[in-house]
Design an enzyme around this catalytic site. Structure first.
Site, PDB file in Angstrom:
ATOM      1  CD  GLU A  25      -2.785   1.336   2.427  1.00 63.03           C
ATOM      2  OE1 GLU A  25      -2.685   0.487   3.329  1.00 63.03           O
ATOM      3  OE2 GLU A  25      -3.610   2.256   2.455  1.00 63.03           O
ATOM      4  CE  LYS A  34      -6.038  -0.128   1.686  1.00 64.77           C
ATOM      5  NZ  LYS A  34      -6.734  -0.749   2.813  1.00 64.77           N
TER       6      LYS A  34
END
Ligand code: 13P
Length: 340
Positions: A177, A219
């Protein structure tokens, strides 16, 4: 662990019609959320709130995985079932946040580096025993005058890749992420430029660290105007810029991309995802891994009041369903006003 098993988990995380619930707020973040409904952040309130989300009737149909926090993965439902077991029984894969937060990067004013690598191998072994099959590590990149620097981008990408390698070594799928924040007044073009640089650096580092792309999930942020920008780009422009940027930097071997919501309203985050999926066919699954955009309505409806437990669950199930529709591009804004 062999790569086939990692790939199988990663595919299940981004399977058609489902997405991920991020419920891994750290103690300080959940306190902020509870402050918003004037509820004290006690361990029991946090436990009750998470139980409300995880057991929302109907939601499991739309949720592939839940990201837990260290405290939450050790907690139990009222009937004594540990949360990871409760989720697995519903066909939901338990995951765990393993970074220890973004800290000031020494020598680089207003930039951060995410910490948590020391001792991570041992923590991953324990989390696997507790039932976690995927993990999350969030790097934070802010946009302002003179930042981000390429040094901070590369340092964060390097840490993300080291984390991902340790996860895969231990049979855990890494959610990678890198979040470019939407705070500030920057344009969508500036967000695109920074997101491009960040994703390129992340995939360079993942390659150098010998990460199995088939056994990870990305992500990212969407490519979007800053919250305080004067003329914010519309939803169609956000969808087009995000898909363009991802196509330029994310190899098709990655099975899926699960977006963070990053401060967008719930309806905005759902609409953007739906518009992107309409631009297909795409080389990867595009789905959600929302925290606020899945939880905000449920949190407000519940308000910390036992009498509103079912009402909170209804809102949770509604947002999960609408976001599920968005994964196939079949969400319409008019659905917002329909009953849950
Ligand atoms: P938001 O969707 O609220 O941005 O949270 C997702 C997340 O997990 C951030 O790390």
């Amino acid at each position: 662990m062999n790569g086939g098993e990692l790939a199988k988990i990663a595919q299940a995380m981004v399977v058609k019609n489902k997405g991920i619930l991020a419920a891994d707020e750290s103690s300080s973040t959940i306190k902020k959320r509870f402050d918003g409904i004037k509820l004290e952040s006690t361990e029991e309130h946090r436990r009750t709130y998470r139980e409300m989300l995880f057991t929302a009737p109907g939601a499991a149909e739309y949720i592939s995985g839940v990201i837990l926090y260290d405290e939450t993965i050790r907690q139990k439902a009222k009937d004594g079932t540990p949360f990871p077991e409760l989720l697995s029984k519903k066909g939901i894969i338990p995951g765990i946040k393993v970074d220890t937060g973004a800290k000031p990067l020494a020598g680089f004013k207003n930039e951060t580096i995410t910490e948590g690598l020391d001792g991570l191998r041992e923590r991953l072994v324990e989390y696997h025993k507790l039932g976690a099959r995927f993990a999350k590590w969030r790097a934070v990149i802010d946009i302002a005058d003179g930042i981000p620097t390429s040094f901070a981008i590369d340092a964060n990408a390097h840490a993300l890749a080291r984390y991902a390698a340790l996860c895969q070594e231990n049979g855990i799928v890494p959610i990678v992420e890198p979040e470019v924040l939407m705070d500030g007044g920057h344009s969508i073009e500036r967000c695109e430029e920074v997101t491009s640089a960040v994703l390129q650096s992340v995939f360079n580092q993942l390659f150098e660290h010998r990460i199995l792309l088939e056994g990870m999930v990305l992500k990212p942020n969407m490519v979007i105007s800053g919250k305080k920008a004067a003329n914010r780009a519309n939803a169609e422009a956000v969808a087009a810029a995000t898909v363009r940027t991802l196509k330029r930097h994310v190899p098709p071997a990655v099975p899926g991309i699960a977006f963070l919501s990053g401060g967008q309203s719930s309806a905005e985050a759902t609409l953007h995802l739906s518009l992107m999926n309409k631009l297909g066919p795409l080389p990867w699954a595009l789905t959600f891994s929302y925290g606020r955009a899945l939880q905000d309505d449920a949190l407000k409806s519940w308000g910390g009041n036992a009498a509103n437990f079912a009402a909170g669950q209804k809102e949770m199930a509604k947002r999960a369903k609408l976001n599920s529709l968005a994964t196939t591009g079949s969400y319409q804004s008019s659905m917002e006003s329909q009953a849950a």
